[in-house]
Write a protein that holds these residues in place. Structure first.
Motif, mmCIF file in Angstrom:
data_model
loop_
_atom_site.group_PDB
_atom_site.id
_atom_site.type_symbol
_atom_site.label_atom_id
_atom_site.label_comp_id
_atom_site.label_asym_id
_atom_site.label_seq_id
_atom_site.Cartn_x
_atom_site.Cartn_y
_atom_site.Cartn_z
ATOM 1 N N HIS A 178 0.860 -1.174 0.000
ATOM 2 C CA HIS A 178 0.000 0.000 0.000
ATOM 3 C C HIS A 178 0.902 1.232 0.000
ATOM 4 N N VAL A 179 0.562 2.235 -0.800
ATOM 5 C CA VAL A 179 1.327 3.488 -0.808
ATOM 6 C C VAL A 179 0.356 4.649 -0.611
ATOM 7 N N CYS A 180 0.901 5.794 -0.219
ATOM 8 C CA CYS A 180 0.068 6.986 -0.075
ATOM 9 C C CYS A 180 -0.366 7.461 -1.455
ATOM 10 N N GLY A 181 -1.668 7.593 -1.629
ATOM 11 C CA GLY A 181 -2.187 8.042 -2.908
ATOM 12 C C GLY A 181 -2.430 9.530 -2.971
ATOM 13 N N ASP A 182 -2.216 10.237 -1.854
ATOM 14 C CA ASP A 182 -2.416 11.683 -1.802
ATOM 15 C C ASP A 182 -1.586 12.215 -0.646
ATOM 16 N N THR A 183 -1.537 13.538 -0.495
ATOM 17 C CA THR A 183 -0.634 14.138 0.488
ATOM 18 C C THR A 183 -1.092 13.982 1.922
ATOM 19 N N LEU A 184 -2.292 13.477 2.164
ATOM 20 C CA LEU A 184 -2.746 13.171 3.517
ATOM 21 C C LEU A 184 -2.747 11.673 3.792
ATOM 22 N N HIS A 242 -4.948 4.649 -0.320
ATOM 23 C CA HIS A 242 -3.804 3.741 -0.236
ATOM 24 C C HIS A 242 -3.812 2.749 -1.396
ATOM 25 N N PRO A 243 -3.483 3.222 -2.603
ATOM 26 C CA PRO A 243 -3.418 2.295 -3.733
ATOM 27 C C PRO A 243 -2.324 1.258 -3.545
ATOM 28 N N THR A 244 -2.482 0.149 -4.245
ATOM 29 C CA THR A 244 -1.544 -0.966 -4.131
ATOM 30 C C THR A 244 -0.616 -0.994 -5.338
ATOM 31 N N VAL A 245 0.655 -1.239 -5.085
ATOM 32 C CA VAL A 245 1.632 -1.403 -6.160
ATOM 33 C C VAL A 245 2.358 -2.722 -5.964
ATOM 34 N N SER A 246 2.933 -3.218 -7.029
ATOM 35 C CA SER A 246 3.756 -4.424 -6.985
ATOM 36 C C SER A 246 5.202 -4.013 -7.208
ATOM 37 N N ALA A 247 6.097 -4.519 -6.366
ATOM 38 C CA ALA A 247 7.505 -4.130 -6.439
ATOM 39 C C ALA A 247 8.396 -5.343 -6.255
ATOM 40 N N THR A 248 9.606 -5.244 -6.791
ATOM 41 C CA THR A 248 10.573 -6.340 -6.751
ATOM 42 C C THR A 248 11.785 -5.936 -5.930
ATOM 43 N N LEU A 293 11.087 1.568 -0.594
ATOM 44 C CA LEU A 293 10.257 1.370 -1.781
ATOM 45 C C LEU A 293 10.391 2.599 -2.672
ATOM 46 N N MET A 294 10.978 2.389 -3.843
ATOM 47 C CA MET A 294 11.129 3.456 -4.821
ATOM 48 C C MET A 294 10.012 3.300 -5.840
ATOM 49 N N SER A 295 9.151 4.319 -5.931
ATOM 50 C CA SER A 295 7.941 4.174 -6.731
ATOM 51 C C SER A 295 7.558 5.477 -7.418
ATOM 52 N N PRO A 296 7.103 5.408 -8.661
ATOM 53 C CA PRO A 296 6.587 6.617 -9.316
ATOM 54 C C PRO A 296 5.338 7.160 -8.636
ATOM 55 N N LYS A 297 4.691 6.373 -7.767
ATOM 56 C CA LYS A 297 3.561 6.891 -7.002
ATOM 57 C C LYS A 297 4.007 8.036 -6.090
ATOM 58 N N ILE A 298 5.252 7.988 -5.630
ATOM 59 C CA ILE A 298 5.773 9.076 -4.803
ATOM 60 C C ILE A 298 6.031 10.297 -5.676
ATOM 61 N N ASN A 299 6.578 10.078 -6.878
ATOM 62 C CA ASN A 299 6.717 11.201 -7.816
ATOM 63 C C ASN A 299 5.369 11.867 -8.055
ATOM 64 N N ALA A 300 4.327 11.055 -8.211
ATOM 65 C CA ALA A 300 3.011 11.557 -8.581
ATOM 66 C C ALA A 300 2.342 12.343 -7.463
ATOM 67 N N LEU A 301 2.864 12.279 -6.228
ATOM 68 C CA LEU A 301 2.315 13.099 -5.155
ATOM 69 C C LEU A 301 2.506 14.588 -5.432
ATOM 70 N N THR A 302 3.444 14.927 -6.298
ATOM 71 C CA THR A 302 3.711 16.311 -6.668
ATOM 72 C C THR A 302 2.966 16.674 -7.942
ATOM 73 N N PRO A 303 2.035 17.607 -7.897
ATOM 74 C CA PRO A 303 1.392 18.065 -9.136
ATOM 75 C C PRO A 303 2.415 18.728 -10.056
ATOM 76 N N LYS A 304 2.296 18.484 -11.349
ATOM 77 C CA LYS A 304 3.231 19.087 -12.292
ATOM 78 C C LYS A 304 3.208 20.606 -12.234
ATOM 79 N N THR A 305 2.079 21.142 -11.830
ATOM 80 C CA THR A 305 1.923 22.595 -11.824
ATOM 81 C C THR A 305 2.825 23.297 -10.814
ATOM 82 N N VAL A 306 3.378 22.559 -9.853
ATOM 83 C CA VAL A 306 4.218 23.205 -8.837
ATOM 84 C C VAL A 306 5.690 22.890 -9.020
ATOM 85 N N CYS A 307 6.050 22.103 -10.031
ATOM 86 C CA CYS A 307 7.469 21.848 -10.278
ATOM 87 C C CYS A 307 8.189 23.190 -10.502
ATOM 88 N N PRO A 308 9.434 23.371 -10.027
ATOM 89 C CA PRO A 308 10.361 22.321 -9.622
ATOM 90 C C PRO A 308 10.341 21.934 -8.151
#
Length: 554
Positions: free
Chosen positions: A160-166, A170-176, A235-250
């Motif tokens: 289970h990973v955090c699906g939002d900033t709160l 808790h979406p599920t991912v598969s990792a190796t 756990l290294m996951s793009p779900k953590i990247n996705a917690l950041t909206p593109k609109t606030v990069c960098p």
């Protein structure tokens, strides 16, 4: 890219408490001070005192200056309360009130905190509420009877990973499992388009095993190990990247620890110690673009910070009274952990040193540029960089003052006392030091100015041991320019100054913090008085623990 990124893209998530004490406007004003009022002050050079205005009817009385030179006092009106978010207006008036307050040095403009800091704030608050409402029987009071077997390279596991900033979803991912070290096991999300090379992952595991894990656990104790496998999972996951909206990069979220993972039976958790990290994303397909080198630099800094939070949760919630450490002290200890990480790389690796230390010192500059504007003891301001600078400075000062010596082992013994499973916040600090909170914050406030003041021999009780900030600021500014170019080259704490008898200093007292002023007294037979009151001239309330800290400089 640094975990600490400072751009003004989002508003602060904090509203400063500026309300005065209840009934302030209905109280009678304090009478003017006289030469015979309470709060008599007689100080030699480098001597200091804390005046409690609730015991002196607001007065401080300075005797005549019969020396051959002007006397100078550092004056720091302060709220020494250990109560979070407590505040009051104040006025410090000389015997002859000036028409306007003397000019003060222009403060630096406080920078808006980065997304990582705001995320830390919201996540820590969400965890606290989760711990308070989760049934006691759901907490891990001891290691499970059937420990989970340590992972092996190639094992595939669902998380289970955090699906939002709160962390409300808790979406599920598969990792190796890609790398297994002595202390960590690195899993990579199978959906990651890019990841670190095996050699880089091995280097990360070796860095944690040999430097970061030993430093954190020596300073703060062991993690709870609720799954009984002796490993911290990464756990290294793009779900953590996705917690950041593109609109606030960098600005971006680099990684996290989530306390829900250590609440056994909580459906959104994983019943394991897990540090979550971004993955490389050089094209910015998921959110902000992150090259491999940037991820390699930021993950270790984020790990040592978040691992302290993980250890703290184990002490306080898993094996303690079920209440997480107060937010301000919890963050102060994690920022101290970053400093510990930095010192592991001196002098051989300047770049790594800068990545670990730059945020702490930058944040401290934000605080010291305008300390009156920020709480030390608060529950909402931890998203602010200046607040975080105050937390780190205070923890650093405590370590320097209450370690038996300057060696790491002694420092670690003290910081482990701050992981008390029963006490939190100001009560925790008092049990670790054996001193009153008011005396500690008063000494700290004075130390911030006099510790390495040129030409002044500060008492040992008002000194930082590991830092000489007036020289360290320009050194770090020059050495770490590639890591962050917006760090000031000079020490920013520059009090206003003028004749003490004509002082009219007004503002807001916030828990733990204070204002700074240099009051001069010319040679002559007349003394002067200061009246320390609310902004409307009434008595400051006792619960604020108001103090007028005074030290004679010249």
């Amino acid at each position: 890219m640094l975990k600490h990124r400072w751009v003004g893209l989002w508003p602060l998530l904090v509203t400063w408490a500026a309300a005065c004490s209840s009934g302030e406007g209905t109280q009678p004003p304090l009478a003017p001070c006289t030469a015979t009022s309470g709060g008599q002050i007689s100080l030699a050079i480098a001597a200091y005192v804390a005046i409690d205005p609730t015991q002196t009817v607001g007065c401080a009385v300075f005797p005549a200056n019969m020396t051959a030179a002007t006397i100078e006092y550092l004056l720091v009106p302060q709220a020494a309360s250990g109560v979070v978010d407590d505040s009051s207006s104040f006025l410090l008036r000389g015997a002859t009130v000036a028409a306007a307050a003397p000019p003060a040095a222009a403060p630096l403009v406080a920078e808006v905190p980065g997304l990582q800091q705001r995320f830390d704030l919201s996540l820590r608050q969400a965890e606290r509420q989760l711990a308070l409402r989760f049934p006691a029987q759901g907490r891990a009071l001891q290691a499970p009877s059937a420990a989970r077997a340590p992972p092996q390279v190639g094992d595939v596991r669902s998380f289970h990973v955090c699906g939002d900033t709160l962390c409300a979803t808790h979406p599920t991912v598969s990792a190796t499992a890609k790398v297994i070290g002595r202390r960590i096991a690195v899993f990579v999300d199978n959906a990651a388009a890019d990841t670190l090379a095996t050699a880089d992952l091995n280097g990360l595991a070796a860095l944690v095993d040999t430097l970061l894990y030993p430093a954190d656990t020596a300073a703060f104790g062991r993690e709870s190990d609720v799954d009984g496998n002796g490993l911290v999972l990464v756990l290294m996951s793009p779900k953590i990247n996705a917690l950041t909206p593109k609109t606030v990069c960098p600005v971006y979220i680099a990684g996290l620890f989530y306390g829900g993972d250590l609440l056994l039976g909580f459906p959104g958790g994983n019943n394991a110690e897990i540090f979550y990290s971004i993955v490389p994303d050089p094209t910015g397909a998921t959110s902000c673009a992150h090259g491999t080198d940037a991820v390699k630099h930021i993950v270790p800094v984020t790990f040592i910070h978040e691992f302290q939070h993980m250890i703290s949760w184990g002490h306080h919630v898993t094996h303690g009274n079920g209440i997480p450490e107060d937010l301000w002290l919890n963050e102060g200890l994690s920022h101290y952990a970053e400093e510990l990480g930095a010192r592991l790389f001196v002098p051989q690796d300047t770049i790594s040193f800068c990545y670990f230390i730059f945020g702490d010192v930058h944040n401290s500059a934000q605080y010291l540029a305008n300390p009156e504007s920020y709480f030390l003891v608060d529950s909402t301001g931890i998203g602010g960089l200046a607040n975080r600078g105050a937390y780190w400075l205070f923890v650093r000062f405590l370590v320097d003052q209450f370690s038996a010596d300057t060696f790491t082992a002694s420092n670690d013994a003290f910081t482990r006392r701050l992981q008390d499973p029963i006490h939190t916040g100001a009560a925790n600090v008092m049990q670790a030091t054996g001193a009153s909170f008011a005396s500690l914050v008063g000494r700290w406030a004075l130390a911030n100015y006099v510790s390495d003041l040129p030409g002044f021999n500060a008492p040992s009780t008002l000194q930082y041991v590991k830092w000489r900030f007036r020289s360290d600021y320009p050194t770090i500014h020059n050495a770490c320019a590639l890591v962050g170019s917006n760090f000031p080259s000079t020490y920013p704490l520059a009090p206003g100054s003028g004749d003490g008898s004509a002082l009219s200093l007004a503002g807001t007292l916030r828990s733990g913090s204070g204002s700074y002023y240099l009051g001069q007294q010319p040679v002559g037979p007349a003394g002067f008085t200061l009246l320390f009151s609310t902004g409307t001239g009434t008595a400051l309330r006792t619960s604020l623990v108001p103090r007028l800290n005074v030290i004679r400089i010249h």
